[in-house]
Write an enzyme that holds these catalytic residues in place. Sequence first.
Site, mmCIF file in Angstrom:
data_model
loop_
_atom_site.group_PDB
_atom_site.id
_atom_site.type_symbol
_atom_site.label_atom_id
_atom_site.label_comp_id
_atom_site.label_asym_id
_atom_site.label_seq_id
_atom_site.Cartn_x
_atom_site.Cartn_y
_atom_site.Cartn_z
ATOM 1 N N HIS A 1 3.299 6.881 -6.997
ATOM 2 C CA HIS A 1 2.511 8.026 -7.157
ATOM 3 C C HIS A 1 3.419 9.374 -7.069
ATOM 4 O O HIS A 1 3.428 10.087 -8.022
ATOM 5 C CB HIS A 1 1.516 8.161 -6.190
ATOM 6 C CG HIS A 1 0.359 9.176 -6.849
ATOM 7 N ND1 HIS A 1 -0.915 9.136 -6.045
ATOM 8 C CD2 HIS A 1 0.442 9.624 -8.038
ATOM 9 C CE1 HIS A 1 -1.395 10.238 -6.733
ATOM 10 N NE2 HIS A 1 -1.023 10.200 -7.882
ATOM 11 N N HIS B 1 0.909 -1.143 0.096
ATOM 12 C CA HIS B 1 -0.224 -0.110 -0.215
ATOM 13 C C HIS B 1 0.837 1.363 0.028
ATOM 14 O O HIS B 1 0.701 2.315 -0.756
ATOM 15 C CB HIS B 1 -0.921 0.016 1.039
ATOM 16 C CG HIS B 1 -1.898 1.199 1.579
ATOM 17 N ND1 HIS B 1 -3.013 1.363 1.182
ATOM 18 C CD2 HIS B 1 -1.290 2.467 1.744
ATOM 19 C CE1 HIS B 1 -3.705 2.538 1.184
ATOM 20 N NE2 HIS B 1 -2.658 3.371 1.737
ATOM 21 N N GLU B 2 1.833 1.339 0.835
ATOM 22 C CA GLU B 2 2.645 2.402 1.013
ATOM 23 C C GLU B 2 3.433 2.832 -0.300
ATOM 24 O O GLU B 2 3.766 3.658 -0.557
ATOM 25 C CB GLU B 2 3.387 2.451 2.339
ATOM 26 C CG GLU B 2 2.660 2.356 3.566
ATOM 27 C CD GLU B 2 1.634 3.687 3.615
ATOM 28 O OE1 GLU B 2 1.912 4.772 3.100
ATOM 29 O OE2 GLU B 2 0.518 3.395 4.296
ATOM 30 N N HIS C 1 1.897 4.567 -2.768
ATOM 31 C CA HIS C 1 1.954 6.074 -2.747
ATOM 32 C C HIS C 1 3.353 6.537 -3.065
ATOM 33 O O HIS C 1 3.356 7.542 -3.981
ATOM 34 C CB HIS C 1 2.134 6.234 -1.258
ATOM 35 C CG HIS C 1 0.571 6.434 -0.713
ATOM 36 N ND1 HIS C 1 -0.543 7.043 -1.183
ATOM 37 C CD2 HIS C 1 -0.087 5.671 0.471
ATOM 38 C CE1 HIS C 1 -1.458 6.880 -0.583
ATOM 39 N NE2 HIS C 1 -1.440 5.907 0.607
#
Length: 674
Positions: A479, A472-473, A476
């Site tokens: 991104h 999940h991180e 980020h």
Amino acid sequence: MTDAHANALLQPWDGPLGAPPFDQVREDDFLPAFETAMAWHRDEIAAIAQGSAPATFDTVIAALERSGAPLARVRRLFWTLSSAQGTPGIRAIEGQVSAMLSAHGTAISHDAAIAAKVAAVHAGRHDMGLTAEQIRLVESSHAGFRRGGAELAPAQKERFAAIDTRLSALAVQFGHNVLAATGDWVLDIGPDDLAGLPSGLCDVAAGRAAAKGQAGRYHVTLDRTDYESFLTFSARRDLREALWRAFTDRCDGGAHDNWPVIAETLALRQERAALLGYADHAHYALEDSMAHDPAAAADLLAQLWEPGKRRAAEEAAELQALIDAEGGGFALAPWDWRYYAERVRRDRYALDGGAVADHLRLDAVRQAAFGTAARLYGLTFTRRADIAGYHPDVSAWEVGDAAGAPVGLLFTDYLARLGKHGGAWMGSLCVQEAMDGDVRPVVYLVANFAAAPPPDTAATRLSIDEARTLFHEFGHALHGLLSRVTYPSQSGTAVARDFVEFPSKFMENWIVSRDVLSGFGVPDALIDAIRKAESYGQGFATVELISCALVDLAMHRSSDASADPRAFVAAELERLGMPPEIGLRHRFPYFTHIFDGGYASAYYSYAWSEALDADAFEAFVAAGDIFDSTLATRFRDEILAAGDSRDPMDSFRAFLGRAPDASALMRARHLVDA
């Protein structure tokens, strides 16, 4: 004023790949660095405001984008250390730094001359030959000044500034209370108390106790990793209850009581919203989101809430039947749920969480994330031992593209330790932009996984949920790393709150894929069990998450919540029909997302972004290859690279050719027939 040349914090970062000078950081340099950098920024703002040239995009908006670079560097470096390496010296000045930054930002927003120039550019934006990206930047800049109080009368500006300063101080106080309460408690157990616990958890707990001179004992902390693992596996119901109560009672009264902080925060947020002409803080906070208003957010949550409760009731009945069949003689309680749900997964799906963790070593999971990014986007990750981090646990990675060109720099910091905030997050030390040349991003990832005892910390094991957190991180981070915009304010993760979690939720899909799990040596039967068990427990997971989001929204839409927030939360949970066997994922006295973060009124964002994720991933599944190169390239170009250079709905439409299908979330959570 400090001598700028004597303060390393004020110098441009000239380390490899733009790395910051972590090895030169001195705590005593921060306050003078902030003072000097703010003075420089004020001079830049004054030059823009007082310039005689006509107000154009270049003379105002672009000039604002270029201003404050030294301050941005100092600010990002300070808050990185504050959250991940909070020494006593850093902690001691957090409140002062927060107040300084709040006052500085408010002073700029309230500068009538610069606000007037921004308004002039905004008024003529469609007649200046600007690109769509530039028009969006003009509009967001103008909205930022308006939302910062630029249009208020002088007396109102004074009150607005006081509110912002106090809110900054309260956020710091809230976070300090949570850190202190978390660090003050430990479950001290002996060899006879370990029934059911996996060896990895025991090894970590033993290592903690030994480090405190208590060899032969085991210390379980209030870090979420310990908490969820212990409640999942411990056969000792009394110890599960003790840990659950300690975890959920944090900051609920006592020396670190956060209810007064919450009450004052809520009152001030509502007052600020009213000053700006909003009905409440929720309308203020969601104005620039994808949802745009609280009703739209509440509507999505409502679609999930009742089906989630129905599914949770089915799950609860099954768990109670299991308790009764064993002659337990007690009613299912919150500290029982994870333990008996794990029993169901093991009995029904042959899923042994401990066996899964044996395959999920931290280094291997990290490499699997890197490998997934390589297959999707052609990225390479090379360890840079020559680049210093802020702690020995921190590793630096040079990120390149398929042609060998540099993409950016990534720092990873995964192990729990004193001085770190709880949870997991991604941050940016330098954002990608191309105003005056190609600036490569520098990003970092932080988690709190319980480390295996030294010297073999590489043996650190992760549960499947912790591995999901790492992915999940990492979503980020991608991104931020793959951003390709011109202006720094539109870079990477600087997007709407209910869009920013989309790339990270999307990345979670790969860690539970057969392709990735087989790379860890997980047997086919165990992979089958993991994938089949994905459908189980969705009632619990939905209720645990959505209840927090519903109460958060209600709290920030109410003018009465601040009078007695504890009673308000209790009444709202009763109104919602919250199942007593399921606790809130985050009780409000330690809900840092809401009171020491950027998610006030916006915790619903996780569900909103999950709806986007579910819809997007269905496209990969339909393609027959979750590494489909055409879809991956389009996701990179239209979602990751675009940042906030356009409306996020336009980015989603560019990726899939249509608006999101919210029903995909019901399918992903297996709630269609609930």
